[in-house]
Design an enzyme around this catalytic site. Structure first.
Site, short mmCIF file in Angstrom:
data_model
loop_
_atom_site.label_atom_id
_atom_site.label_comp_id
_atom_site.label_asym_id
_atom_site.label_seq_id
_atom_site.Cartn_x
_atom_site.Cartn_y
_atom_site.Cartn_z
N ALA A 62 0.67 -0.88 0.37
CA ALA A 62 -0.23 -0.20 -0.67
C ALA A 62 1.32 1.34 0.01
CB ALA A 62 -1.26 -0.19 1.60
N GLY A 101 0.53 -5.65 0.61
CA GLY A 101 -0.68 -4.55 -0.56
C GLY A 101 -0.38 -6.04 -1.95
N1 CAA Z 1 4.78 3.23 0.48
C1 CAA Z 1 4.92 4.68 0.02
N2 CAA Z 1 6.48 5.06 -0.20
C2 CAA Z 1 6.83 3.79 -0.46
C3 CAA Z 1 6.49 2.31 -0.51
C4 CAA Z 1 5.19 2.31 0.07
N3 CAA Z 1 4.85 0.80 0.68
N4 CAA Z 1 7.48 1.81 -0.39
C5 CAA Z 1 8.52 2.49 0.05
N5 CAA Z 1 8.87 3.96 -0.22
C6 CAA Z 1 9.16 4.57 -0.80
C7 CAA Z 1 9.96 4.96 0.18
O1 CAA Z 1 9.49 6.33 0.72
C8 CAA Z 1 11.26 5.64 -0.69
O2 CAA Z 1 10.93 7.46 -0.79
P1 CAA Z 1 11.80 8.00 -1.61
O3 CAA Z 1 12.57 8.23 -1.69
O4 CAA Z 1 10.95 9.43 -1.87
O5 CAA Z 1 12.51 8.61 -0.16
C9 CAA Z 1 11.16 5.21 -2.04
O6 CAA Z 1 9.53 4.60 -2.17
C10 CAA Z 1 12.24 4.43 -2.25
O7 CAA Z 1 12.23 3.60 -0.67
P2 CAA Z 1 13.25 3.10 0.17
O8 CAA Z 1 14.86 4.00 0.08
O9 CAA Z 1 12.96 1.72 0.95
O10 CAA Z 1 14.38 2.51 -1.06
P3 CAA Z 1 14.63 0.35 -1.22
O11 CAA Z 1 15.11 0.27 -2.85
O12 CAA Z 1 15.76 0.01 -0.46
O13 CAA Z 1 13.88 0.30 -0.86
C11 CAA Z 1 11.55 -1.53 -0.35
C12 CAA Z 1 12.77 -0.23 -1.44
C13 CAA Z 1 12.13 -2.78 0.28
C14 CAA Z 1 10.33 -1.39 -0.99
C15 CAA Z 1 11.42 -0.51 0.90
O14 CAA Z 1 11.30 0.89 0.13
C16 CAA Z 1 10.35 -1.09 1.84
O15 CAA Z 1 10.37 -1.92 2.44
N6 CAA Z 1 9.25 -0.52 1.68
C17 CAA Z 1 7.91 -0.83 2.48
C18 CAA Z 1 7.08 -1.43 1.98
C19 CAA Z 1 6.41 -2.17 3.34
O16 CAA Z 1 6.43 -2.04 4.39
N7 CAA Z 1 4.78 -2.38 2.79
C20 CAA Z 1 3.40 -2.76 3.33
C21 CAA Z 1 3.41 -1.89 3.08
S1 CAA Z 1 1.80 -1.75 4.07
C22 CAA Z 1 -0.34 -2.63 3.39
O17 CAA Z 1 0.89 -3.16 1.82
C23 CAA Z 1 -0.96 -3.17 4.09
C24 CAA Z 1 -1.94 -3.53 3.30
O18 CAA Z 1 -2.02 -4.51 3.72
C25 CAA Z 1 -3.00 -3.00 1.97
#
Ligand code: CAA
Ligand code: NAI
Length: 689
Positions: A62, A101
């Site tokens: 998400a 998600g």
């Molecule tokens: N939502 C919004 N922004 C996100 C995001 C997300 N889920 N995941 C990453 N981003 C953004 C980061 O904030 C970052 O933005 P900026 O460049 O503006 O700082 C950009 O994307 C790149 O992210 P990283 O610097 O972290 O890049 P990375 O390559 O090191 O890692 C990743 C990538 C492994 C996907 C890591 O970003 C991550 O772990 N993201 C979160 C994953 C997560 O927690 N997902 C679950 C969300 S909750 C959900 O999904 C609920 C549901 O059931 C509906």
């Protein structure tokens, strides 16, 4: 503009989720998915569909930025209901990340193809929430409740290959992912296979599982809400009733997402990323680190060498002589053995990492390294000698880093001919485990040097925060201040165990006195003696108690006694400590009124916040959220409270200021409110916004 593209490859529709950089599920993606499914159903030329992510990665979940804002339909669970209910087969194609998600989209599809290295996970728990789009109901039905609980509660992703082993992935794509998914789609159509929906599966579980998991984690989950809801949701999945399970999951998700704990955990997610953005670096690029050297095979040197080797970087580990080297190498081998015994690393991984560490006593070992990290005794003369040697032995362009915890980086850099390549890398003990790294910018540290250590931290799986070159950097400067405050409470008649209990009640894993005993009281004692020898003033709220303990030979756990006495690793209350506290109180004439537990917590936190505000004003910390990251990853500040500066904003900066003014009136010097706190109190925000 986020979108879901709809193309056709022959008789297979290809739905591409496109929202760079991580394909987060923003509203436009949810709406796009709904529209694409409708189009698939009404497209007579399409017999099946493949869902894939743009840019070589699937979907990272998400859009976390939308959390806490008014819901914008369609909701993801509803969109995924439509995906699962589709009457044409849908194959999900996963490379890169399928998280949160993102994995839930995959679970709603009918078949899943992934690359062996794809990362499949439900990390919601790390954001204080639970999967909110069917993850708690569909995953247990696919891989069994025990494995599903493990994945959802740990939040840790597994590889595509591991997912294949568990039955989560149907086909591993060794070559081209899109082609493999299209091939499966064509096969499913050709064989007229019945559509398989995760919701129709049965989630097997041993009924005792849930009680066992709850009992095992009781302590770890203190203060958290989401893990308990996860256990309940997965238990429901094993009791049948997919709709009832989904309804429970939805309500639990909404309860969690609006909770203060989740807000705090989301703050830390973004704070961690904000800390990587350093103004003024221009287009400086990180240099590749192919080889490293660590100087000093003591407590920290070993841990740092292990951290590097665990990330696949070959390391030369240097000591002054063979005996010291052999001691260090033996300790390192023991650490690796323990990590295998505890199951935190596999035997083959540990062996591979260990083989990357080459012990040496000769400076020749430094020549090939792109970075050297010095971890010798905390003594300026020794450090300067080491840096002069490093400067001579290392190749041009190599970085010279110091793990000093208190010394002036500029004075160390002055012992070299390349101060632009000198930087602080302050690791936390045990360095192979603790996630924080304070990168310390010296006056001459070049942008490229800073960029390189920030990038290196990421390679090591650590979170780096940049600090200015000031006494104690960020973390220890704050620790010093609230440690002093805690000592004053002892003079007022509180015991170390009372103060520790109050702080544990707030959510710290360990009280400050127990923590200082563990680190060793003699280090700070030597620092105080050094300051006194240099004629530096005694801070206004510094008690004599720690000196009295050290003079009595009580250096902490390692000497069997400190603020506690020790039976092995067990900390026990000790009347002798109370006597030392009374002696210090009598000498100072401190009035004896034992503070309440609430007062103890308030004073510790307000001291942290006031000190944090000073660091911000001095530019030692770049932003308030950096301080939060330091405290959560380096000092065990409860993540569900978001760090001391976030805590202060949640309390209200003006409320915290009033408390500090009250302490100032009561205790005088040492409690003057930081001018920046006074300035920001009206807006209630550290960024003044
Ligand atoms: N939502 C919004 N922004 C996100 C995001 C997300 N889920 N995941 C990453 N981003 C953004 C980061 O904030 C970052 O933005 P900026 O460049 O503006 O700082 C950009 O994307 C790149 O992210 P990283 O610097 O972290 O890049 P990375 O390559 O090191 O890692 C990743 C990538 C492994 C996907 C890591 O970003 C991550 O772990 N993201 C979160 C994953 C997560 O927690 N997902 C679950 C969300 S909750 C959900 O999904 C609920 C549901 O059931 C509906
Ligand atoms: P330690 O005393 O365990 O290890 C220091 C090692 O350096 C010893 O093995 C010694 O033989 C070796 N050494 C001394 N001079 C040397 C030289 N010229 N060349 C090569 N090796 C040499 O000390 P520890 O605790 O590992 O600390 C090292 C540094 O890390 C210090 O600067 C300390 O302030 C810092 N630090 C320590 C932390 C801790 O928790 N112990 C935390 C963060 C930083």
């Amino acid at each position: 503009m986020p979108e879901v593209q709809y193309h056709r490859d022959g008789d297979i529709a290809v739905l591409t989720i496109d929202n760079p950089p991580v394909n987060a599920i923003a509203q436009a993606i949810r709406a796009g998915l709904v529209a694409a499914i409708a189009r698939l159903e009404s497209d007579p030329a399409a017999r099946a569909a493949v869902v894939i992510g743009a840019g070589g990665t699937f979907v990272a979940g998400a859009d976390i930025k939308e959390f806490g804002k008014p819901a914008q339909p369609p909701a993801l669970p509803d969109a995924l209901d439509l995906v699962e209910a589709a009457t044409k087969p849908i194959i999900c194609a996963i490379a890169g990340n399928a998280l949160g998600g993102g994995l839930e989209i995959a679970l709603a599809c009918h078949w899943r193809v992934a690359t062996p290295k794809a990362r499949l996970g439900l990390p919601e728990v790390t954001l204080g929430i639970l999967p909110g789009a069917g993850g708690t109901q569909r995953l247990p039905r696919l891989i069994g409740a025990e494995q599903a609980l493990e994945m959802i509660l740990s939040g840790k992703p597994i590889s595509g290959s591991a997912g294949h082993g568990l039955g989560l992935i149907d086909v591993l794509a060794e070559g081209d992912l899109r082609a493999a998914a299209l091939a499966l789609a064509r096969q499913v159509v050709a064989e007229n296979r019945p559509i398989r929906r995760s919701r129709d599966g049965v989630a097997e579980a041993d009924p005792a599982l849930f009680q066992q998991v709850l009992a095992r984690n009781a302590r770890k989950w203190q203060g958290l809400k989401a893990p308990f809801k996860i256990v309940d949701a997965v238990r429901l999945a094993t009791q049948g009733g997919f709709r009832a399970g989904l309804a429970f999951e939805r309500q639990a998700f909404l309860d969690c997402v609006t909770s203060p704990e989740s807000r705090a955990q989301r703050h830390i997610f973004f704070a961690e990323r904000a800390a990587q953005k350093i103004p003024g670096l221009g287009d400086a690029k990180a240099r590749p680190i192919g080889r490293a050297a660590v100087v000093g095979a003591g407590t920290m040197g070993i841990g740092i060498a292990m951290a590097l080797a665990n990330a696949g970087i070959p390391v030369a580990l240097l000591e002054t002589n063979e005996d010291a080297l052999a001691r260090g190498v033996a300790q390192m081998a023991a650490q690796y053995r323990i990590s295998v015994e505890r199951g935190s690393s596999r035997a083959d991984q540990a062996a591979r990492a260990q083989a990357l560490i080459t012990p040496a006593t000769d400076d020749g070992a430094l020549a090939a390294a792109d970075i050297a990290i010095e971890a010798v005794f905390e003594d300026m003369d020794v450090k300067r000698q080491v840096f002069t040697r490093l400067d001579r032995a290392m190749k041009p362009g190599a970085i010279l880093a110091t793990n000093t915890s208190t010394l002036d980086i500029d004075a160390i850099a002055a012992a070299t001919t390349r101060p632009e390549a000198v930087v602080g890398t302050h690791f936390f003990s045990p360095a192979q485990i603790m996630r924080l790294l304070e990168a310390v910018r010296g006056r001459h540290s070049a942008p490229e040097t800073i960029a390189t250590v920030m990038a290196l931290a990421k390679t090591l799986g650590k979170v780096a925060v940049l600090s200015g070159n000031a006494d104690g950097f960020i973390g220890n400067r704050i620790l010093q201040r609230y440690g002093d405050e805690a000592d004053m409470m002892l003079e007022e008649g509180a015991t170390p165990w009372q103060v520790d209990e109050a702080l544990i009640g707030f959510g710290l894993p360990m009280g400050i006195f127990r923590m200082r005993d563990l680190a060793g009281l003699d280090v700070a004692w030597r620092i105080r003696q050094g300051r006194a020898a240099r004629g530096l003033p005694v801070p206004p709220r510094q008690s004599a108690i720690p000196d009295l303990l050290c003079e009595a030979g009580r250096f902490g756990q390692k000497s069997g006694a400190g603020f506690y006495r020790y039976d092995g690793r067990n900390a026990l209350p000790d009347p002798e400590v109370v006597a030392h506290c009374q002696a210090a109180a009598a000498a100072r004439g401190t009035a004896s009124q034992v503070p309440s537990a609430a007062d103890m917590v308030d004073r510790v936190l307000c001291a942290m916040v006031n000190s944090g505000a000073e660091l911000l004003a001095e530019g030692v910390a770049l932003r308030a959220s950096d301080i939060d990251v330091v405290y959560v990853y380096g000092y065990g500040f409860p993540v569900y409270r978001g760090g001391p500066m976030f805590w202060a904003e949640q309390q209200g900066l003006s409320v915290v200021l009033d408390k500090i003014r009250g302490f100032h009136a009561r205790y005088g010097a040492g409690w003057a409110p930081a001018p920046l706190l006074v300035e920001r109190a009206a807006s209630g925000r550290w960024d003044g916004g």
